[in-house]
Design a protein around this motif. Structure first.
Motif, PDB file in Angstrom:
ATOM      1  N   PHE A   1      -1.926   7.396  -5.401  1.00 31.64           N
ATOM      2  CA  PHE A   1      -2.716   7.450  -4.183  1.00 31.64           C
ATOM      3  C   PHE A   1      -1.958   6.857  -3.009  1.00 31.64           C
ATOM      4  O   PHE A   1      -1.923   7.449  -1.919  1.00 31.64           O
ATOM      5  CB  PHE A   1      -4.029   6.681  -4.390  1.00 31.64           C
ATOM      6  N   ILE A   2      -1.334   5.709  -3.225  1.00 27.34           N
ATOM      7  CA  ILE A   2      -0.580   5.066  -2.150  1.00 27.34           C
ATOM      8  C   ILE A   2       0.553   5.953  -1.673  1.00 27.34           C
ATOM      9  O   ILE A   2       0.785   6.135  -0.475  1.00 27.34           O
ATOM     10  CB  ILE A   2      -0.034   3.701  -2.607  1.00 27.34           C
ATOM     11  N   LEU A   3       1.276   6.554  -2.637  1.00 27.93           N
ATOM     12  CA  LEU A   3       2.422   7.392  -2.264  1.00 27.93           C
ATOM     13  C   LEU A   3       1.970   8.644  -1.532  1.00 27.93           C
ATOM     14  O   LEU A   3       2.649   9.115  -0.616  1.00 27.93           O
ATOM     15  CB  LEU A   3       3.227   7.755  -3.510  1.00 27.93           C
ATOM     16  N   VAL A   4       0.788   9.195  -1.906  1.00 26.39           N
ATOM     17  CA  VAL A   4       0.268  10.356  -1.187  1.00 26.39           C
ATOM     18  C   VAL A   4      -0.057   9.974   0.245  1.00 26.39           C
ATOM     19  O   VAL A   4       0.230  10.711   1.195  1.00 26.39           O
ATOM     20  CB  VAL A   4      -0.983  10.908  -1.903  1.00 26.39           C
ATOM     21  N   VAL A   5      -0.677   8.794   0.430  1.00 24.14           N
ATOM     22  CA  VAL A   5      -0.988   8.322   1.781  1.00 24.14           C
ATOM     23  C   VAL A   5       0.282   8.157   2.599  1.00 24.14           C
ATOM     24  O   VAL A   5       0.367   8.570   3.753  1.00 24.14           O
ATOM     25  CB  VAL A   5      -1.770   6.991   1.720  1.00 24.14           C
ATOM     26  N   VAL A   6       1.291   7.530   1.981  1.00 21.68           N
ATOM     27  CA  VAL A   6       2.560   7.325   2.689  1.00 21.68           C
ATOM     28  C   VAL A   6       3.164   8.663   3.095  1.00 21.68           C
ATOM     29  O   VAL A   6       3.638   8.832   4.219  1.00 21.68           O
ATOM     30  CB  VAL A   6       3.556   6.551   1.796  1.00 21.68           C
TER      31      VAL A   6
ATOM     32  N   THR B   1       4.133  -0.219   0.990  1.00 20.61           N
ATOM     33  CA  THR B   1       3.603   1.122   1.227  1.00 20.61           C
ATOM     34  C   THR B   1       2.431   1.118   2.209  1.00 20.61           C
ATOM     35  O   THR B   1       2.352   1.986   3.087  1.00 20.61           O
ATOM     36  CB  THR B   1       3.181   1.782  -0.092  1.00 20.61           C
ATOM     37  N   THR B   2       1.538   0.162   2.079  1.00 18.39           N
ATOM     38  CA  THR B   2       0.388   0.140   2.993  1.00 18.39           C
ATOM     39  C   THR B   2       0.804  -0.272   4.399  1.00 18.39           C
ATOM     40  O   THR B   2       0.236   0.214   5.383  1.00 18.39           O
ATOM     41  CB  THR B   2      -0.715  -0.795   2.472  1.00 18.39           C
ATOM     42  N   ALA B   3       1.781  -1.170   4.520  1.00 19.72           N
ATOM     43  CA  ALA B   3       2.262  -1.563   5.857  1.00 19.72           C
ATOM     44  C   ALA B   3       2.870  -0.372   6.568  1.00 19.72           C
ATOM     45  O   ALA B   3       2.641  -0.148   7.762  1.00 19.72           O
ATOM     46  CB  ALA B   3       3.276  -2.695   5.745  1.00 19.72           C
ATOM     47  N   ARG B   4       3.633   0.427   5.821  1.00 16.91           N
ATOM     48  CA  ARG B   4       4.247   1.598   6.448  1.00 16.91           C
ATOM     49  C   ARG B   4       3.183   2.620   6.831  1.00 16.91           C
ATOM     50  O   ARG B   4       3.250   3.252   7.888  1.00 16.91           O
ATOM     51  CB  ARG B   4       5.290   2.236   5.531  1.00 16.91           C
ATOM     52  N   ALA B   5       2.196   2.798   5.960  1.00 21.26           N
ATOM     53  CA  ALA B   5       1.115   3.736   6.268  1.00 21.26           C
ATOM     54  C   ALA B   5       0.361   3.310   7.526  1.00 21.26           C
ATOM     55  O   ALA B   5      -0.119   4.153   8.290  1.00 21.26           O
ATOM     56  CB  ALA B   5       0.155   3.828   5.089  1.00 21.26           C
ATOM     57  N   ALA B   6       0.277   1.995   7.751  1.00 18.42           N
ATOM     58  CA  ALA B   6      -0.432   1.479   8.923  1.00 18.42           C
ATOM     59  C   ALA B   6       0.457   1.399  10.159  1.00 18.42           C
ATOM     60  O   ALA B   6       0.009   1.004  11.237  1.00 18.42           O
ATOM     61  CB  ALA B   6      -0.990   0.091   8.604  1.00 18.42           C
ATOM     62  N   GLY B   7       1.737   1.760  10.027  1.00 23.39           N
ATOM     63  CA  GLY B   7       2.646   1.745  11.166  1.00 23.39           C
ATOM     64  C   GLY B   7       3.161   0.373  11.535  1.00 23.39           C
ATOM     65  O   GLY B   7       3.581   0.151  12.679  1.00 23.39           O
ATOM     66  N   ILE B   8       3.149  -0.567  10.580  1.00 27.82           N
ATOM     67  CA  ILE B   8       3.616  -1.935  10.868  1.00 27.82           C
ATOM     68  C   ILE B   8       4.670  -2.353   9.836  1.00 27.82           C
ATOM     69  O   ILE B   8       4.653  -3.452   9.321  1.00 27.82           O
ATOM     70  CB  ILE B   8       2.447  -2.946  10.873  1.00 27.82           C
ATOM     71  N   SER B   9       5.585  -1.445   9.561  1.00 25.88           N
ATOM     72  CA  SER B   9       6.591  -1.706   8.538  1.00 25.88           C
ATOM     73  C   SER B   9       7.509  -2.857   8.920  1.00 25.88           C
ATOM     74  O   SER B   9       7.891  -2.997  10.088  1.00 25.88           O
ATOM     75  CB  SER B   9       7.465  -0.466   8.327  1.00 25.88           C
TER      76      SER B   9
ATOM     77  N   THR C   1       3.614 -12.142  -3.378  1.00 27.76           N
ATOM     78  CA  THR C   1       3.970 -12.232  -4.797  1.00 27.76           C
ATOM     79  C   THR C   1       4.511 -10.878  -5.260  1.00 27.76           C
ATOM     80  O   THR C   1       4.239  -9.839  -4.653  1.00 27.76           O
ATOM     81  CB  THR C   1       2.741 -12.604  -5.651  1.00 27.76           C
ATOM     82  N   PHE C   2       5.282 -10.913  -6.345  1.00 30.12           N
ATOM     83  CA  PHE C   2       5.907  -9.680  -6.815  1.00 30.12           C
ATOM     84  C   PHE C   2       4.879  -8.591  -7.080  1.00 30.12           C
ATOM     85  O   PHE C   2       5.093  -7.419  -6.736  1.00 30.12           O
ATOM     86  CB  PHE C   2       6.734  -9.941  -8.083  1.00 30.12           C
ATOM     87  N   ASP C   3       3.740  -8.940  -7.692  1.00 32.72           N
ATOM     88  CA  ASP C   3       2.767  -7.909  -8.047  1.00 32.72           C
ATOM     89  C   ASP C   3       2.089  -7.289  -6.832  1.00 32.72           C
ATOM     90  O   ASP C   3       1.406  -6.270  -6.944  1.00 32.72           O
ATOM     91  CB  ASP C   3       1.719  -8.460  -9.030  1.00 32.72           C
ATOM     92  N   GLN C   4       2.292  -7.890  -5.645  1.00 34.69           N
ATOM     93  CA  GLN C   4       1.724  -7.342  -4.419  1.00 34.69           C
ATOM     94  C   GLN C   4       2.771  -6.678  -3.525  1.00 34.69           C
ATOM     95  O   GLN C   4       2.429  -6.092  -2.491  1.00 34.69           O
ATOM     96  CB  GLN C   4       1.028  -8.463  -3.628  1.00 34.69           C
ATOM     97  N   LEU C   5       4.045  -6.767  -3.912  1.00 40.66           N
ATOM     98  CA  LEU C   5       5.114  -6.319  -3.020  1.00 40.66           C
ATOM     99  C   LEU C   5       5.071  -4.810  -2.770  1.00 40.66           C
ATOM    100  O   LEU C   5       5.169  -4.367  -1.614  1.00 40.66           O
ATOM    101  CB  LEU C   5       6.478  -6.723  -3.594  1.00 40.66           C
ATOM    102  N   LEU C   6       4.940  -4.001  -3.802  1.00 41.88           N
ATOM    103  CA  LEU C   6       4.925  -2.558  -3.617  1.00 41.88           C
ATOM    104  C   LEU C   6       3.749  -2.134  -2.738  1.00 41.88           C
ATOM    105  O   LEU C   6       3.894  -1.310  -1.826  1.00 41.88           O
ATOM    106  CB  LEU C   6       4.869  -1.849  -4.973  1.00 41.88           C
ATOM    107  N   THR C   7       2.588  -2.697  -3.014  1.00 46.35           N
ATOM    108  CA  THR C   7       1.406  -2.383  -2.208  1.00 46.35           C
ATOM    109  C   THR C   7       1.615  -2.767  -0.751  1.00 46.35           C
ATOM    110  O   THR C   7       1.278  -2.013   0.166  1.00 46.35           O
ATOM    111  CB  THR C   7       0.165  -3.105  -2.771  1.00 46.35           C
ATOM    112  N   LYS C   8       2.204  -3.942  -0.523  1.00 44.83           N
ATOM    113  CA  LYS C   8       2.451  -4.416   0.837  1.00 44.83           C
ATOM    114  C   LYS C   8       3.394  -3.480   1.584  1.00 44.83           C
ATOM    115  O   LYS C   8       3.153  -3.133   2.745  1.00 44.83           O
ATOM    116  CB  LYS C   8       3.046  -5.826   0.778  1.00 44.83           C
TER     117      LYS C   8
END
Length: 438
Positions: A8-13, A89-97, A80-87
């Protein structure tokens, strides 16, 4: 991360990337990736090194850079490592990479296919090609291109508590599957209610790398395969894979291991006698191992019948976001972090990795300059293990396949599926993911 959530995250990205392609680039009319003359440049750097013992030393490195480059300001962000991928991908989707990422190389194919990574400039590529081993270069490559600076490399070995083995009358660490099971059962201590006060062999459920990386190291050391070369078809459900997972199930069934109390902290705290773990745990062991760092033993991965001890290697890298408006300055920072501080000296990252983190730097000159830090019993064993290491395959959908295997292994651990069913179901899911990404 669950496969469906990752997808889902990758589709959003991907959708937002396509949308961004139709909009004017940030700073349109300026040279791409260069801030206006005289303007203060702010760079955002994102990593997972957030613990206090890791945060201060890295901030000191970044402060040194800004003192040398007063026009640059750095916002250092950590999760934390378990949040890094989510951070990411979602930051880029929100335009704040962030401008700079430090990330796990298994994620690279999805980042590249999603257009998230900037291609390194020619001087960066030349430096990497001249000063890193072919294996490290391969670890940060996808589609025939290098995408960033290799930083730490990690392998797995069998850690054991020397004091506990000695007290149990075990003269040497286990070298085979049979010896591993025998030692684990001698070292386990049960409570009156049948639960374990001490695991003979520590399991790490709930963490994909903690489950899959030790399993793959044992699988390869048992003569088995994870994925087929080139096609990446799953092979982990073959006879060797089933025998490897059966070893775990037998340990659990005979009360020599228990996933319900699993975590690498149990080994550190003396609640577990043996553990297959990566070298980055060294810093924690030096500070907090219950019986003192001198009682941490390191041994090769035990082998199955006819197998050769083999370990898994994975890498991390620094890359720059393709949408950064300060790409030139971002690459300057990344190159400075990974370049020698002087003739015969280590790079800032090499110094950081071997002091704060206790990891092995990928840069060859760092390994030479910091040989004294890599020469204690613990680090020497891990450096030596790199000669028998196999890289974790880097492919599209690799993270999802890894998660599917983790879930299959855990299902067998908890008695929810037989060994054969657990691995066959994971293989079927891997086939689906491969077809979806083909």
């Amino acid at each position: 991360m669950k496969p469906s959530r990752t997808l889902f995250i990758l589709v959003v990205v991907f959708a937002l990337t396509m949308l961004n392609a139709c909009l004017p680039a940030p700073g349109a009319g300026l040279q791409e990736g260069v801030a206006p003359a005289g303007e203060k440049v702010k760079l955002t750097v994102l990593t997972h090194w957030g613990e206090e013992s890791l945060l201060k030393p890295m901030r000191a490195k970044l402060d040194e850079y800004t003192s040398l480059n007063p026009h640059v300001e750095i916002d250092y962000q950590t999760v934390t490592f378990d949040q890094l991928l989510t951070k990411i991908t979602t930051a880029r989707a929100a335009g704040i990479s962030p401008d700079v990422y430090h990330f796990y190389n298994l994620w690279m194919p999805d980042f590249v296919e999603g257009g998230m990574l900037d291609e390194p400039p020619s001087d960066v590529l030349a430096d990497i090609q001249a000063n890193y081993s072919p294996g490290s270069q391969s670890a940060v490559s996808y589609g025939g291109k290098i995408w960033g600076y290799p930083t730490e490399l990690n392998t797995y070995q069998l850690l054991y508590n020397k004091k506990m083995l000695q007290e149990a009358g075990i003269e040497a660490p286990p070298a085979t599957f049979a010896e591993l099971k025998d030692a684990a059962c001698k070292l386990a201590i049960a409570n009156p209610d049948g639960t374990l006060a001490r695991s003979g062999f520590v399991l790490m459920p709930g963490w994909d790398s903690g489950v899959v990386h030790p399993f793959l190291s044992l699988l390869w050391s048992n003569g088995g395969e994870y994925l087929a070369p080139e096609t990446y078809q799953p092979l982990f459900n073959g006879p060797q894979g089933q025998a490897t997972l059966q070893l775990y199930v037998d340990l659990i069934g005979e009360k020599c291991a228990d996933p319900s109390i699993g975590a690498f902290g149990n080994f550190v705290e003396g609640k577990g006698a043996m553990l297959i773990m990566a070298n980055w745990l060294r810093a924690t062991l030096k500070d907090a191992f219950v019986d003192g760092y001198e009682n941490v033993g390191v041994a090769p991965i035990p082998t199955g019948e006819g197998g050769v001890s083999t370990t898994l290697q994975y890498n991390w890298l620094y890359g720059v976001d393709s949408g950064s408006k300060n790409k030139e300055e971002a690459w300057k920072l990344v190159q400075w972090l990974n370049s020698p501080a002087g003739e015969g000296a280590a790079s800032p990252i090499g110094d950081y990795l071997t002091s704060a983190l206790g990891a092995i730097p990928s840069r060859i000159s760092d390994q030479q300059a910091l040989a004294d830090r890599l020469s204690d019993e613990f680090m020497t064993a891990y450096v030596r293990s790199a000669a028998n290491a196999r890289a974790e395959p880097v492919l599209r959908g690799g993270q999802e396949i890894k998660t599917a295997l983790q879930q299959g292994i855990e299902a067998a651990w908890y008695g929810q599926k037989t060994v054969e069913q657990a691995l066959n179901d994971a293989a079927a899911e891997a086939e689906r993911i491969l077809a979806e990404n083909r």
